[in-house]
Design a protein around this motif. Structure first.
Motif, PDB file in Angstrom:
ATOM      1  N   ARG A   1      44.833 -18.506  59.355  1.00 47.44           N
ATOM      2  CA  ARG A   1      45.076 -19.736  58.594  1.00 47.44           C
ATOM      3  C   ARG A   1      44.841 -20.900  59.547  1.00 47.44           C
ATOM      4  NH1 ARG A   1      50.054 -21.241  54.651  1.00 47.44           N
ATOM      5  NH2 ARG A   1      48.923 -19.783  53.347  1.00 47.44           N
ATOM      6  N   ASP A   2      43.976 -21.812  59.148  1.00 51.34           N
ATOM      7  CA  ASP A   2      43.666 -22.910  60.061  1.00 51.34           C
ATOM      8  C   ASP A   2      44.597 -24.094  59.841  1.00 51.34           C
ATOM      9  OD1 ASP A   2      42.700 -24.440  57.952  1.00 51.34           O
ATOM     10  OD2 ASP A   2      40.625 -23.791  58.262  1.00 51.34           O
ATOM     11  N   GLU A   3      44.401 -25.146  60.625  1.00 51.56           N
ATOM     12  CA  GLU A   3      45.348 -26.269  60.571  1.00 51.56           C
ATOM     13  C   GLU A   3      45.293 -27.009  59.245  1.00 51.56           C
ATOM     14  OE1 GLU A   3      44.395 -28.765  63.874  1.00 51.56           O
ATOM     15  OE2 GLU A   3      42.256 -28.695  63.473  1.00 51.56           O
ATOM     16  N   LYS A   4      44.238 -26.752  58.466  1.00 52.22           N
ATOM     17  CA  LYS A   4      44.176 -27.369  57.134  1.00 52.22           C
ATOM     18  C   LYS A   4      44.732 -26.432  56.063  1.00 52.22           C
ATOM     19  CE  LYS A   4      40.392 -30.389  58.280  1.00 52.22           C
ATOM     20  NZ  LYS A   4      38.989 -30.275  58.682  1.00 52.22           N
ATOM     21  N   PHE A   5      45.465 -25.404  56.480  1.00 49.92           N
ATOM     22  CA  PHE A   5      46.107 -24.446  55.574  1.00 49.92           C
ATOM     23  C   PHE A   5      45.101 -23.604  54.807  1.00 49.92           C
ATOM     24  CE2 PHE A   5      49.483 -27.416  56.300  1.00 49.92           C
ATOM     25  CZ  PHE A   5      50.605 -26.615  56.357  1.00 49.92           C
ATOM     26  N   PHE A   6      43.906 -23.453  55.333  1.00 49.11           N
ATOM     27  CA  PHE A   6      42.886 -22.645  54.691  1.00 49.11           C
ATOM     28  C   PHE A   6      42.942 -21.244  55.299  1.00 49.11           C
ATOM     29  CE2 PHE A   6      38.742 -21.728  52.939  1.00 49.11           C
ATOM     30  CZ  PHE A   6      38.725 -22.541  51.812  1.00 49.11           C
ATOM     31  N   THR A   7      43.026 -20.204  54.455  1.00 50.00           N
ATOM     32  CA  THR A   7      43.165 -18.850  54.995  1.00 50.00           C
ATOM     33  C   THR A   7      41.876 -18.056  54.837  1.00 50.00           C
ATOM     34  OG1 THR A   7      45.474 -18.895  54.359  1.00 50.00           O
ATOM     35  CG2 THR A   7      44.576 -16.757  54.947  1.00 50.00           C
ATOM     36  N   LYS A   8      41.475 -17.388  55.915  1.00 50.05           N
ATOM     37  CA  LYS A   8      40.307 -16.517  55.837  1.00 50.05           C
ATOM     38  C   LYS A   8      40.717 -15.125  56.267  1.00 50.05           C
ATOM     39  CE  LYS A   8      37.026 -20.169  56.692  1.00 50.05           C
ATOM     40  NZ  LYS A   8      36.991 -21.157  57.762  1.00 50.05           N
ATOM     41  N   GLN A   9      40.089 -14.126  55.652  1.00 50.61           N
ATOM     42  CA  GLN A   9      40.443 -12.749  55.957  1.00 50.61           C
ATOM     43  C   GLN A   9      39.192 -11.965  56.322  1.00 50.61           C
ATOM     44  OE1 GLN A   9      42.487 -10.573  52.770  1.00 50.61           O
ATOM     45  NE2 GLN A   9      44.358 -11.447  53.587  1.00 50.61           N
ATOM     46  N   TYR A  10      39.278 -11.196  57.393  1.00 51.26           N
ATOM     47  CA  TYR A  10      38.140 -10.378  57.815  1.00 51.26           C
ATOM     48  C   TYR A  10      38.643  -8.970  58.077  1.00 51.26           C
ATOM     49  CZ  TYR A  10      36.715 -15.140  58.971  1.00 51.26           C
ATOM     50  OH  TYR A  10      36.473 -16.480  58.915  1.00 51.26           O
ATOM     51  N   GLN A  11      37.777  -7.988  57.889  1.00 52.31           N
ATOM     52  CA  GLN A  11      38.197  -6.639  58.243  1.00 52.31           C
ATOM     53  C   GLN A  11      37.060  -5.814  58.798  1.00 52.31           C
ATOM     54  OE1 GLN A  11      39.747  -5.671  54.259  1.00 52.31           O
ATOM     55  NE2 GLN A  11      38.396  -3.887  54.338  1.00 52.31           N
ATOM     56  N   THR A  12      37.419  -4.791  59.535  1.00 51.30           N
ATOM     57  CA  THR A  12      36.415  -3.926  60.145  1.00 51.30           C
ATOM     58  C   THR A  12      36.977  -2.514  60.251  1.00 51.30           C
ATOM     59  OG1 THR A  12      34.969  -3.671  62.075  1.00 51.30           O
ATOM     60  CG2 THR A  12      37.204  -4.391  62.528  1.00 51.30           C
ATOM     61  N   LYS A  13      36.076  -1.558  60.375  1.00 52.26           N
ATOM     62  CA  LYS A  13      36.510  -0.171  60.582  1.00 52.26           C
ATOM     63  C   LYS A  13      36.752   0.062  62.068  1.00 52.26           C
ATOM     64  CE  LYS A  13      34.302   2.295  56.741  1.00 52.26           C
ATOM     65  NZ  LYS A  13      35.241   1.719  55.826  1.00 52.26           N
ATOM     66  N   THR A  14      37.602   1.003  62.404  1.00 49.12           N
ATOM     67  CA  THR A  14      37.781   1.359  63.812  1.00 49.12           C
ATOM     68  C   THR A  14      36.889   2.568  64.103  1.00 49.12           C
ATOM     69  OG1 THR A  14      39.597   2.868  63.329  1.00 49.12           O
ATOM     70  CG2 THR A  14      40.185   0.583  63.739  1.00 49.12           C
ATOM     71  N   PRO A  15      36.465   2.746  65.359  1.00 48.85           N
ATOM     72  CA  PRO A  15      35.557   3.872  65.652  1.00 48.85           C
ATOM     73  C   PRO A  15      36.246   5.227  65.496  1.00 48.85           C
ATOM     74  CG  PRO A  15      36.167   2.694  67.669  1.00 48.85           C
ATOM     75  CD  PRO A  15      36.691   1.884  66.526  1.00 48.85           C
ATOM     76  N   TYR A  16      37.564   5.248  65.599  1.00 52.95           N
ATOM     77  CA  TYR A  16      38.354   6.470  65.424  1.00 52.95           C
ATOM     78  C   TYR A  16      39.755   6.040  65.008  1.00 52.95           C
ATOM     79  CZ  TYR A  16      38.330   4.803  70.221  1.00 52.95           C
ATOM     80  OH  TYR A  16      38.303   3.990  71.314  1.00 52.95           O
ATOM     81  N   PRO A  17      40.593   6.956  64.513  1.00 51.27           N
ATOM     82  CA  PRO A  17      41.946   6.557  64.097  1.00 51.27           C
ATOM     83  C   PRO A  17      42.755   6.043  65.297  1.00 51.27           C
ATOM     84  CG  PRO A  17      41.415   8.772  63.316  1.00 51.27           C
ATOM     85  CD  PRO A  17      40.344   8.406  64.293  1.00 51.27           C
ATOM     86  N   ILE A  18      43.457   4.945  65.090  1.00 45.37           N
ATOM     87  CA  ILE A  18      44.159   4.288  66.188  1.00 45.37           C
ATOM     88  C   ILE A  18      45.623   4.046  65.845  1.00 45.37           C
ATOM     89  CG2 ILE A  18      44.356   2.075  67.433  1.00 45.37           C
ATOM     90  CD1 ILE A  18      41.349   1.914  67.377  1.00 45.37           C
ATOM     91  N   GLN A  19      46.466   4.252  66.846  1.00 51.12           N
ATOM     92  CA  GLN A  19      47.886   3.968  66.678  1.00 51.12           C
ATOM     93  C   GLN A  19      48.372   2.971  67.731  1.00 51.12           C
ATOM     94  OE1 GLN A  19      50.480   7.384  67.170  1.00 51.12           O
ATOM     95  NE2 GLN A  19      51.182   7.214  65.067  1.00 51.12           N
ATOM     96  N   ASN A  20      47.619   2.794  68.821  1.00 52.62           N
ATOM     97  CA  ASN A  20      48.142   1.991  69.930  1.00 52.62           C
ATOM     98  C   ASN A  20      47.856   0.510  69.762  1.00 52.62           C
ATOM     99  OD1 ASN A  20      45.832   1.022  71.891  1.00 52.62           O
ATOM    100  ND2 ASN A  20      45.234   3.041  71.128  1.00 52.62           N
ATOM    101  N   SER A  21      48.776  -0.289  70.308  1.00 44.17           N
ATOM    102  CA  SER A  21      48.695  -1.743  70.141  1.00 44.17           C
ATOM    103  C   SER A  21      47.527  -2.340  70.920  1.00 44.17           C
ATOM    104  CB  SER A  21      50.003  -2.385  70.597  1.00 44.17           C
ATOM    105  OG  SER A  21      50.155  -2.250  71.993  1.00 44.17           O
ATOM    106  N   ILE A  22      47.163  -1.714  72.031  1.00 41.17           N
ATOM    107  CA  ILE A  22      46.126  -2.286  72.897  1.00 41.17           C
ATOM    108  C   ILE A  22      44.786  -2.353  72.169  1.00 41.17           C
ATOM    109  CG2 ILE A  22      44.939  -2.045  75.122  1.00 41.17           C
ATOM    110  CD1 ILE A  22      47.447  -0.257  75.933  1.00 41.17           C
ATOM    111  N   GLU A  23      44.408  -1.244  71.572  1.00 40.64           N
ATOM    112  CA  GLU A  23      43.123  -1.230  70.863  1.00 40.64           C
ATOM    113  C   GLU A  23      43.176  -2.011  69.541  1.00 40.64           C
ATOM    114  OE1 GLU A  23      40.523   2.583  71.983  1.00 40.64           O
ATOM    115  OE2 GLU A  23      42.527   3.091  71.289  1.00 40.64           O
ATOM    116  N   LEU A  24      44.337  -1.987  68.879  1.00 37.84           N
ATOM    117  CA  LEU A  24      44.466  -2.783  67.646  1.00 37.84           C
ATOM    118  C   LEU A  24      44.215  -4.252  67.959  1.00 37.84           C
ATOM    119  CD1 LEU A  24      47.663  -1.270  65.927  1.00 37.84           C
ATOM    120  CD2 LEU A  24      45.293  -1.049  65.155  1.00 37.84           C
TER     121      LEU A  24
END
Ligand SMILES: [Mg+2]
Length: 413
Positions: A294-317
């Motif tokens: 959400r930018d300073e003008k209150f506009f929200t953008k959403q993006y998504q991507t696949k991970t190369p393998y299933p992930i549980q750890n915070s570092i790679e997330l």
């Protein structure tokens, strides 16, 4: 036979509870504002009297004060709001066991099976309004309709303390003249997109070719087209229903705007700790990452991507979220809020197809490092260990109280 769905929305909820707690506020312009030290204070809720001055939720205190110099500013008391929210739900449960909360102050009720006991949908709505007023001293607006989307829309049409009905016979006259943004699921980005193609009203949306909407908005375009045509058949989840976890996310409004990629990375790292912890608690792994900016003008953008393998750890997330951000965000404006969501969840350890060119050894190390860090945090407290880069001021509030949970089947676009 059509279903009878009610949507109950507590009016000016935080401000109304504050007035109950402190009767001196009664009849005065009141605004409940987020912590004064941390951001420059944002209006979270306001009384009818403040509304009459044009005070709006989400604006800064100074803006609100300009419109209403005598505005009384109050700090929030979340414990009290939770208490009243639960009390209201207890009253709703007297009429049906199908009560699905949406946020702290809204609920859907499926009363299809209750009409023989308590009268029509309108009768039940009016009884609920009366009881909430007499027993809690608060008011609600109730929408009555044949589906969840229109029931919610109806509860927004008349406030405070009102019942609004939208039937299959008359929905076109009531719903179609409204702007597209009146309907759940249509946020600012979608509104802007629809508008640029001349679709301003829900009627225009309903009459647009679904294939065109799909082209414009993806699969959500079809969903919105169905909603606008009264074809929402999603159910109201009953009291005992536990929605399967579809995604796990965490977000924050920063204490000051973020101005570069480094700052964004730090916030994602901090947020990812929490997401990763909850993935582990639920025995789930992420196969995709979604970010909301959400930018300073209150506009929200959403993006998504696949991970190369299933992930549980915070570092790679955090790493994947940051890479996605850098790739997609153009930095025309600074960043106000960030959220990260682990999506396409699968059971942990279910196994996956190895692909070439993926660094599994490094992945495995990160999973182990993260597990070790989380064990230390669990044992010695959240602040016992962290990355050096997160030690300074990373523009995050001490405690994040703002947790947004979406019910299954409802997507904010
Ligand atoms: Mg409300």
């Amino acid at each position: 036979m059509d279903r009878i769905i009610l949507h109950c929305d507590m009016n000016n909820f935080y401000a109304s509870v504050e007035t109950l707690l402190n009767p001196k506020l009664k009849g005065k312009p009141v605004a409940v504002c987020g912590s004064l030290e941390e951001r420059h204070g944002i209006v979270l809720s306001k009384s009818e009297e403040a509304k009459a001055f044009g005070v709006k939720t989400g604006e800064a205190i100074w803006q609100a004060k300009q419109k209403c110099p005598d505005l009384l500013i109050v700090s929030p008391h979340y414990e009290e709001y939770l208490k009243y929210s639960k009390l209201a739900r207890e009253i709703y449960y007297d009429y049906t066991n199908q009560v699905e909360p949406f946020g702290i102050d809204e609920c859907w009720l499926d009363c299809t099976g209750s009409v023989h006991l308590f009268g029509s949908g309108i009768d039940i709505a009016n009884q609920l309004r009366k009881r909430i007023k007499e027993e809690l001293g608060l008011t609600i607006s109730v929408g009555v309709s044949f589906n969840k989307v229109f029931a919610k829309l109806a509860s927004d049409l008349k406030k405070p303390d009102a019942t609004t009905v939208i039937m299959r016979e008359n929905f076109k006259e009531i719903v179609w003249p409204l702007e597209v943004s009146a309907m759940i699921g249509i946020g600012r980005a979608t509104t802007a997109k629809l508008r640029s193609y001349g679709i301003d009203t829900l009627g225009e949306l309903a009459k647009s070719p679904p294939s065109f909407l799909k082209h414009l908005l993806g699969i959500n375009g079809i969903t919105l087209w169905k909603y606008a045509n009264g074809m929402d058949d999603s159910i109201v989840y009953d009291a005992d229903y536990k929605a399967p976890v579809k995604s796990i996310g965490h977000g924050v409004t920063c204490t000051a705007d973020l101005v570069n990629n480094e700052e964004v990375k730090n916030v994602f790292m901090e947020l990812s700790f929490n997401v990763s912890k909850r993935l582990k608690e639920n025995g789930l792994e992420a196969n995709g990452v979604q970010i909301s900016v959400r930018d300073e003008k209150f506009f929200t953008k959403q993006y998504q991507t696949k991970t190369p393998y299933p992930i549980q750890n915070s570092i790679e997330l955090a790493q994947i979220a940051t890479e996605l951000f850098i790739k997609r965000y153009d930095w025309k404006t600074n960043v106000r809020s960030l959220a990260i969501r682990a999506i396409d969840l699968t059971k942990a350890g279910a196994g996956f197809q190895m692909k070439l060119f993926c660094d599994y050894i490094s992945h495995d190390k990160k999973e182990r490092l993260d597990t070790a860090i989380q064990k230390i945090k669990n044992k010695y407290g959240k602040k016992s260990i962290t990355f050096a880069s997160l030690m300074g001021n990373i523009k995050m509030p001490e405690e994040i109280t703002e947790v947004i949970t979406l019910p299954a089947g409802v997507h904010l676009l």
